[in-house]
Motif scaffolding. Structure first.
Motif, PDB file in Angstrom:
ATOM      1  N   UNK A   1       0.853  -1.192   0.000  1.00  0.00           N
ATOM      2  CA  UNK A   1       0.000   0.000   0.000  1.00  0.00           C
ATOM      3  C   UNK A   1       0.891   1.245   0.000  1.00  0.00           C
ATOM      4  N   UNK A   2       0.405   2.314  -0.602  1.00  0.00           N
ATOM      5  CA  UNK A   2       1.138   3.582  -0.584  1.00  0.00           C
ATOM      6  C   UNK A   2       2.316   3.638  -1.525  1.00  0.00           C
ATOM      7  N   UNK A   3       2.487   2.625  -2.393  1.00  0.00           N
ATOM      8  CA  UNK A   3       3.597   2.674  -3.343  1.00  0.00           C
ATOM      9  C   UNK A   3       3.287   3.692  -4.444  1.00  0.00           C
ATOM     10  N   UNK A   4       4.331   4.381  -4.911  1.00  0.00           N
ATOM     11  CA  UNK A   4       4.153   5.423  -5.935  1.00  0.00           C
ATOM     12  C   UNK A   4       3.600   4.844  -7.247  1.00  0.00           C
ATOM     13  N   UNK A   5       3.984   3.630  -7.606  1.00  0.00           N
ATOM     14  CA  UNK A   5       3.489   3.033  -8.849  1.00  0.00           C
ATOM     15  C   UNK A   5       2.473   1.921  -8.627  1.00  0.00           C
ATOM     16  N   UNK A   6       2.374   1.416  -7.411  1.00  0.00           N
ATOM     17  CA  UNK A   6       1.544   0.235  -7.147  1.00  0.00           C
ATOM     18  C   UNK A   6       0.076   0.545  -6.976  1.00  0.00           C
ATOM     19  N   UNK A   7      -0.738  -0.516  -6.828  1.00  0.00           N
ATOM     20  CA  UNK A   7      -2.197  -0.368  -6.717  1.00  0.00           C
ATOM     21  C   UNK A   7      -2.798  -1.224  -5.604  1.00  0.00           C
ATOM     22  N   UNK A   8      -1.950  -1.984  -4.885  1.00  0.00           N
ATOM     23  CA  UNK A   8      -2.497  -2.914  -3.901  1.00  0.00           C
ATOM     24  C   UNK A   8      -2.570  -2.286  -2.499  1.00  0.00           C
ATOM     25  N   UNK A   9      -3.178  -3.010  -1.581  1.00  0.00           N
ATOM     26  CA  UNK A   9      -3.305  -2.543  -0.185  1.00  0.00           C
ATOM     27  C   UNK A   9      -2.481  -3.375   0.789  1.00  0.00           C
ATOM     28  N   UNK A  10      -1.433  -4.031   0.311  1.00  0.00           N
ATOM     29  CA  UNK A  10      -0.666  -4.912   1.197  1.00  0.00           C
ATOM     30  C   UNK A  10       0.093  -4.120   2.257  1.00  0.00           C
ATOM     31  N   UNK A  11       0.134  -4.685   3.456  1.00  0.00           N
ATOM     32  CA  UNK A  11       0.940  -4.161   4.542  1.00  0.00           C
ATOM     33  C   UNK A  11       2.225  -4.997   4.629  1.00  0.00           C
ATOM     34  N   UNK A  12       3.156  -4.535   5.445  1.00  0.00           N
ATOM     35  CA  UNK A  12       4.420  -5.253   5.613  1.00  0.00           C
ATOM     36  C   UNK A  12       4.156  -6.711   6.042  1.00  0.00           C
ATOM     37  N   UNK A  13       3.151  -6.911   6.894  1.00  0.00           N
ATOM     38  CA  UNK A  13       2.839  -8.266   7.364  1.00  0.00           C
ATOM     39  C   UNK A  13       2.351  -9.182   6.257  1.00  0.00           C
TER      40      UNK A  13
END
Ligand code: ZL4
Ligand code: CA
Ligand code: ZN
Length: 393
Positions: free
Chosen positions: A278-290
């Motif tokens: 989540x929050x990646x400049x180019x990405x679209x997913x909602x993954x957290x570090x976990x």
């Protein structure tokens, strides 16, 4: 002392070349090699270097790069003069050879050195696995999955993963390649399209025409010809925006668990692109570090030797969080991470807007609307199960 810091865990090695991190793609280019510096300082600040074998990696030789890449491409890569402006911005009509010199793959100063260092790290990591000196070998400077035999693509010039897998194939019968970068691992998939000794699995955002590189649909599973041993040995998991930790981990465990049962790999090559966070400049997913880390943890639990590569990741502080956390997973010390907060670490300014790294409660980025229905994910799993009936040893 050695036994105290390494309680019965498996041997983990960390392969990096600090010279690589000094290279720049250009002022506003999303790929920032210094994210590797940030990662390394987090890993060091947490004391993880004491629990691993640390190697400063050499640069790959021309001959090594030549084991996958064509000579005319390598020669041009080694000799093309650096350019200050990408050609497609200033000179849209000027010729672009081998896709080099555009805004995605600029000809920056020291490019050939940068490429040979990335490949050198991944090759060193693969060799440590081959000679049995490591059980898990980490090369965060690698993972450049789009590069083709004679073409640069999507920030990737040399396909260090293909080179590392070719090395692994010298000592192991079967390699399972897994790619959790938000982009499709097209270069690796294509390189091993006609062999049944490498199975590739990529999870990615899929929306052809809109999202790079546009390949990797559910039905793209390797050349369909009956005479091709590589048929059915490419698995693609096309996803929509906003997938969550719970959905992703469930999909990952189901698909990788079944692929492992059918294919029975002797070694795993895991590309951990952090642009699926989540929050990646180019990405679209909602993954957290976990959620991202759960994939590494699951692969580790299969008890097979493993090479771990970096890849994409365009919000540097989150890349460093994820890769430091995944280094901890490899070592087996992740549960101790939240308690041990290094107070005087040089990287602190980069995390100043966040809560203290990496308490597990940390939420990365604005959540995106989740466009993945449970029904669609179940259909993907069904397709993969059908496909795996053709794979077996
Ligand atoms: C940039 O701001 O989708 C490059 C690339 C450079 C600086 C200024 C130049 C402005 C976003 C991306 C013009 C930029 C035009 N600068 C870029 C079809 C495209 C043609 C190029 O994680 N334009 C190409 C590649 C993808 C395309 C993703 C992921 C690698 C990996 C493994 C590679 N290419 C459209 C884009 C910027 C830039 C801003 C950019 N490029 C975003 N997505 C792409 O899988 C490492
Ligand atoms: Ca992927
Ligand atoms: Zn990516």
């Amino acid at each position: 002392e050695y036994d105290i810091v390494r309680p019965k865990g498996r041997t983990v090695s960390f392969h990096a070349n600090p010279e690589m991190e000094k290279h720049h793609f250009g002022q506003t280019h999303p790929m920032k090699p210094w994210r590797l510096t940030l990662t390394k300082s987090l890993v060091t600040s947490y004391g993880m270097t004491f629990a691993m074998d640390n190697y400063t990696t050499r640069t790959a030789t021309y001959e090594e790069l030549n084991s996958f890449h064509a000579s005319d491409y390598l020669d041009y890569l080694a000799t093309a003069p650096p350019e200050d402006q990408p050609r497609d911005v200033d000179n849209p009509d000027k010729e672009v050879k081998f896709n080099l010199g555009g805004s995605d793959c600029p000809l920056f100063h020291g490019l050939y050195d940068y490429c040979s260092m990335s490949a050198g790290s991944s090759l060193d990591a693969a060799r440590k696995i081959c000679n049995g000196q490591s059980d898990i070998a980490i090369a965060w400077g690698g993972g450049l999955h789009h590069a083709k035999r004679s073409e640069a693509s999507g920030f990737c010039y040399i396909n260090d993963i293909v080179l590392a897998i070719l090395q692994l194939l010298r000592c192991y019968p079967r390699v399972l390649y897994i790619d959790i970068d938000v982009h499709h691992g097209d270069g690796v998939e294509e390189a091993f399209f006609s062999t049944d000794r490498v199975m590739t699995v990529s999870f990615h955002k899929y929306q052809p025409e809109v999202f790079f590189p546009g390949t990797g649909g559910l039905d793209d599973n390797g050349p369909k010809s009956e005479h091709n041993p590589g048929a059915h040995h490419a698995i693609n998991v096309p996803l929509n925006d906003g997938i969550t930790d719970e959905q992703y981990a469930w999909l990952f465990k189901s698909i990788i668990g079944k692929t492992n049962d059918s294919f029975r790999p002797s070694v795993i090559a895991l590309q951990c692109g952090a642009d699926s966070l989540a929050g990646d400049r180019l990405g679209r997913f909602n993954l957290q570090v976990q959620g991202h880390g759960a994939c590494v943890d699951f692969c580790k639990s299969l008890n097979i030797p493993m090479v771990i590569f970096g890849g994409g990741g365009y919000t540097p502080r989150n890349v460093a969080r994820a890769w430091a956390y995944e280094t901890a997973i490899a070592i087996g010390c992740q549960s101790k991470i939240p308690e041990v907060i290094p107070a005087h670490a040089p990287w602190r300014e980069h995390f100043i807007h966040d809560t203290i790294f990496p308490t597990l409660e940390q939420i990365l980025g604005e959540p995106r609307a989740n466009r993945n229905t449970q029904k669609r994910l179940q259909d993907i799993i069904m397709h993969v199960n059908e496909q795996l009936r053709f794979v077996g040893h």
